[in-house]
Design a protein around this motif. Structure first.
Motif, PDB file in Angstrom:
ATOM      1  N   ASN A   1      -7.101  34.358   4.052  1.00 29.97           N
ATOM      2  CA  ASN A   1      -6.368  34.525   2.801  1.00 29.97           C
ATOM      3  C   ASN A   1      -6.356  35.985   2.322  1.00 29.97           C
ATOM      4  N   GLU A   2      -6.451  36.917   3.225  1.00 35.62           N
ATOM      5  CA  GLU A   2      -6.455  38.328   2.877  1.00 35.62           C
ATOM      6  C   GLU A   2      -5.044  38.767   2.507  1.00 35.62           C
ATOM      7  N   SER A   3      -4.901  39.427   1.355  1.00 31.45           N
ATOM      8  CA  SER A   3      -3.575  39.884   0.930  1.00 31.45           C
ATOM      9  C   SER A   3      -3.183  41.151   1.675  1.00 31.45           C
ATOM     10  N   SER A   4      -1.887  41.460   1.625  1.00 28.53           N
ATOM     11  CA  SER A   4      -1.419  42.707   2.224  1.00 28.53           C
ATOM     12  C   SER A   4      -2.071  43.909   1.546  1.00 28.53           C
ATOM     13  N   LEU A   5      -2.310  43.809   0.236  1.00 26.76           N
ATOM     14  CA  LEU A   5      -2.962  44.891  -0.497  1.00 26.76           C
ATOM     15  C   LEU A   5      -4.335  45.186   0.086  1.00 26.76           C
ATOM     16  N   HIS A   6      -5.095  44.140   0.330  1.00 19.92           N
ATOM     17  CA  HIS A   6      -6.433  44.308   0.906  1.00 19.92           C
ATOM     18  C   HIS A   6      -6.345  44.942   2.292  1.00 19.92           C
ATOM     19  N   LYS A   7      -5.431  44.459   3.094  1.00 18.78           N
ATOM     20  CA  LYS A   7      -5.277  44.990   4.455  1.00 18.78           C
ATOM     21  C   LYS A   7      -4.863  46.458   4.435  1.00 18.78           C
ATOM     22  N   GLU A   8      -3.919  46.801   3.534  1.00 18.55           N
ATOM     23  CA  GLU A   8      -3.430  48.178   3.473  1.00 18.55           C
ATOM     24  C   GLU A   8      -4.532  49.134   3.043  1.00 18.55           C
ATOM     25  N   LEU A   9      -5.313  48.742   2.040  1.00 20.35           N
ATOM     26  CA  LEU A   9      -6.419  49.590   1.594  1.00 20.35           C
ATOM     27  C   LEU A   9      -7.491  49.706   2.679  1.00 20.35           C
ATOM     28  N   LYS A  10      -7.730  48.604   3.361  1.00 20.54           N
ATOM     29  CA  LYS A  10      -8.732  48.623   4.432  1.00 20.54           C
ATOM     30  C   LYS A  10      -8.309  49.570   5.548  1.00 20.54           C
ATOM     31  N   ASN A  11      -7.051  49.532   5.906  1.00 16.54           N
ATOM     32  CA  ASN A  11      -6.556  50.410   6.967  1.00 16.54           C
ATOM     33  C   ASN A  11      -6.570  51.879   6.536  1.00 16.54           C
ATOM     34  N   LEU A  12      -6.239  52.138   5.277  1.00 17.47           N
ATOM     35  CA  LEU A  12      -6.258  53.507   4.762  1.00 17.47           C
ATOM     36  C   LEU A  12      -7.663  54.093   4.791  1.00 17.47           C
ATOM     37  N   TYR A  13      -8.638  53.300   4.329  1.00 19.05           N
ATOM     38  CA  TYR A  13     -10.014  53.784   4.283  1.00 19.05           C
ATOM     39  C   TYR A  13     -10.640  53.853   5.669  1.00 19.05           C
ATOM     40  N   CYS A  14     -10.220  52.972   6.538  1.00 15.25           N
ATOM     41  CA  CYS A  14     -10.700  53.027   7.920  1.00 15.25           C
ATOM     42  C   CYS A  14     -10.254  54.326   8.577  1.00 15.25           C
ATOM     43  N   LEU A  15      -8.997  54.700   8.337  1.00 12.26           N
ATOM     44  CA  LEU A  15      -8.460  55.939   8.882  1.00 12.26           C
ATOM     45  C   LEU A  15      -9.133  57.150   8.248  1.00 12.26           C
ATOM     46  N   LYS A  16      -9.334  57.081   6.933  1.00 14.85           N
ATOM     47  CA  LYS A  16      -9.932  58.195   6.193  1.00 14.85           C
ATOM     48  C   LYS A  16     -11.351  58.498   6.676  1.00 14.85           C
ATOM     49  N   TYR A  17     -12.135  57.447   6.949  1.00  9.01           N
ATOM     50  CA  TYR A  17     -13.541  57.640   7.324  1.00  9.01           C
ATOM     51  C   TYR A  17     -13.799  57.403   8.806  1.00  9.01           C
ATOM     52  N   ASN A  18     -12.723  57.254   9.581  1.00 11.13           N
ATOM     53  CA  ASN A  18     -12.845  57.108  11.031  1.00 11.13           C
ATOM     54  C   ASN A  18     -13.817  55.981  11.400  1.00 11.13           C
ATOM     55  N   GLY A  19     -13.583  54.820  10.805  1.00 13.01           N
ATOM     56  CA  GLY A  19     -14.468  53.685  11.043  1.00 13.01           C
ATOM     57  C   GLY A  19     -13.801  52.582  11.839  1.00 13.01           C
ATOM     58  N   LYS A  20     -14.491  51.448  11.904  1.00 14.72           N
ATOM     59  CA  LYS A  20     -13.960  50.251  12.551  1.00 14.72           C
ATOM     60  C   LYS A  20     -13.913  49.123  11.523  1.00 14.72           C
ATOM     61  N   THR A  21     -12.875  48.280  11.634  1.00  9.90           N
ATOM     62  CA  THR A  21     -12.720  47.192  10.674  1.00  9.90           C
ATOM     63  C   THR A  21     -13.275  45.883  11.218  1.00  9.90           C
ATOM     64  N   GLU A  22     -13.646  45.013  10.252  1.00  7.91           N
ATOM     65  CA  GLU A  22     -14.129  43.663  10.567  1.00  7.91           C
ATOM     66  C   GLU A  22     -15.267  43.700  11.598  1.00  7.91           C
ATOM     67  N   VAL A  23     -16.309  44.450  11.259  1.00 11.41           N
ATOM     68  CA  VAL A  23     -17.447  44.612  12.169  1.00 11.41           C
ATOM     69  C   VAL A  23     -18.534  43.612  11.814  1.00 11.41           C
ATOM     70  N   SER A  24     -18.942  42.810  12.786  1.00 16.47           N
ATOM     71  CA  SER A  24     -20.038  41.865  12.606  1.00 16.47           C
ATOM     72  C   SER A  24     -21.354  42.598  12.810  1.00 16.47           C
ATOM     73  N   CYS A  25     -22.199  42.583  11.790  1.00 19.84           N
ATOM     74  CA  CYS A  25     -23.449  43.344  11.842  1.00 19.84           C
ATOM     75  C   CYS A  25     -24.487  42.710  10.926  1.00 19.84           C
ATOM     76  N   GLU A  26     -25.645  42.367  11.472  1.00 22.09           N
ATOM     77  CA  GLU A  26     -26.784  41.881  10.694  1.00 22.09           C
ATOM     78  C   GLU A  26     -26.435  40.675   9.824  1.00 22.09           C
ATOM     79  N   GLY A  27     -25.624  39.778  10.369  1.00 19.64           N
ATOM     80  CA  GLY A  27     -25.289  38.554   9.647  1.00 19.64           C
ATOM     81  C   GLY A  27     -24.125  38.660   8.694  1.00 19.64           C
TER      82      GLY A  27
END
Length: 240
Positions: free
Chosen positions: A7-33
């Motif tokens: 149920n993720e909105s486009s707004l959430h996805k767009e912000l997630k992609n912007l910040y992922c690009l900004k901080y050179n990270g990876k999205t939807e990472v499974s870590c420590e539960g």
């Protein structure tokens, strides 16, 4: 296991992609539960949360305890354009919502995460944004799937999309939160003093003009302010 894309909105996805690009990270990472929205190369956690910040508190607490730096991105919607579509996906109306947002909308959300706001490894980032809300016109008045409506409407909200980002405000220390107090306060103040200043400010929506008690509640629990005295039933405070 968490499934954060449900149920993720486009707004959430767009912000997630912007910040992922900004901080050179990876999205939807499974870590420590947990499944983190973004995990950066230096193991910092970034969570995008458009509402209900209190739901994030256990996840934030756990990440901080495990040594992660945590940034929560919580957009405040300043303006909203509503676009309504018919069953054939044709836009039949487009209008600006009369409701205006403001940074003071943040305080109600802060009631759910105030214990972590001044943690040295925590950052709260507030993009002030404009969005497009899409709706589907129905042939009859209906209830939402979550049964959240007090009255049925002849439309269903289908999505929220990012239109533009006006500015970004970061909160990292006490001073950043003190700066949210309205200009013109005396050294010692009460909720009524805050309300009077908010009422006079034409940039603040009327629905937020009586936020004094809420502002004091949050800042007091953060120990940003402290109580100084009580006159009758009125409590007075100063910056701590």
């Amino acid at each position: 296991m968490e499934f954060s894309t449900i149920n993720e909105s486009s707004l959430h996805k767009e912000l997630k992609n912007l910040y992922c690009l900004k901080y050179n990270g990876k999205t939807e990472v499974s870590c420590e539960g947990h499944v983190y929205d973004i995990l950066t190369k230096d193991n910092s956690v970034i969570e995008i949360q458009t509402k209900n910040l209190r739901q994030l508190l256990p996840k934030i607490d756990d990440a901080l305890e495990k040594g992660h730096k945590v940034t929560v991105v919580h957009p405040v919607v300043i303006t909203k354009t509503i676009k309504t579509y018919n069953s054939e996906n044709k836009c039949i109306s487009s209008k600006k919502s009369p409701k205006k947002g403001h940074i003071y909308d943040l305080f109600r959300e802060l009631t759910g995460i105030f214990p972590v706001l001044l943690n040295k490894n925590f950052i709260l980032e507030i993009p002030e944004i404009n969005i497009i809300e899409t709706r589907e016109k129905k042939g009859e008045k209906v209830q939402t799937l979550q049964k959240s409506r007090r009255y049925k409407r002849d439309w269903i909200k289908t999505d929220k999309k990012l239109d533009s980002i006006n500015s970004v405000i970061k909160f990292t220390c006490k001073k950043d939160y003190i700066n949210l107090l309205p200009c013109g306060l005396a050294q010692e103040f009460c909720a009524k003093d805050i309300n009077n200043l908010l009422i006079k400010d034409s940039n603040i929506p009327k629905r937020l003009a009586y936020s004094g008690n809420l502002i004091l509640w949050v800042l007091l629990r953060m120990e940003v302010i402290k109580e100084t005295q009580k006159k009758g039933r009125t409590k007075y405070y100063c910056v701590n």
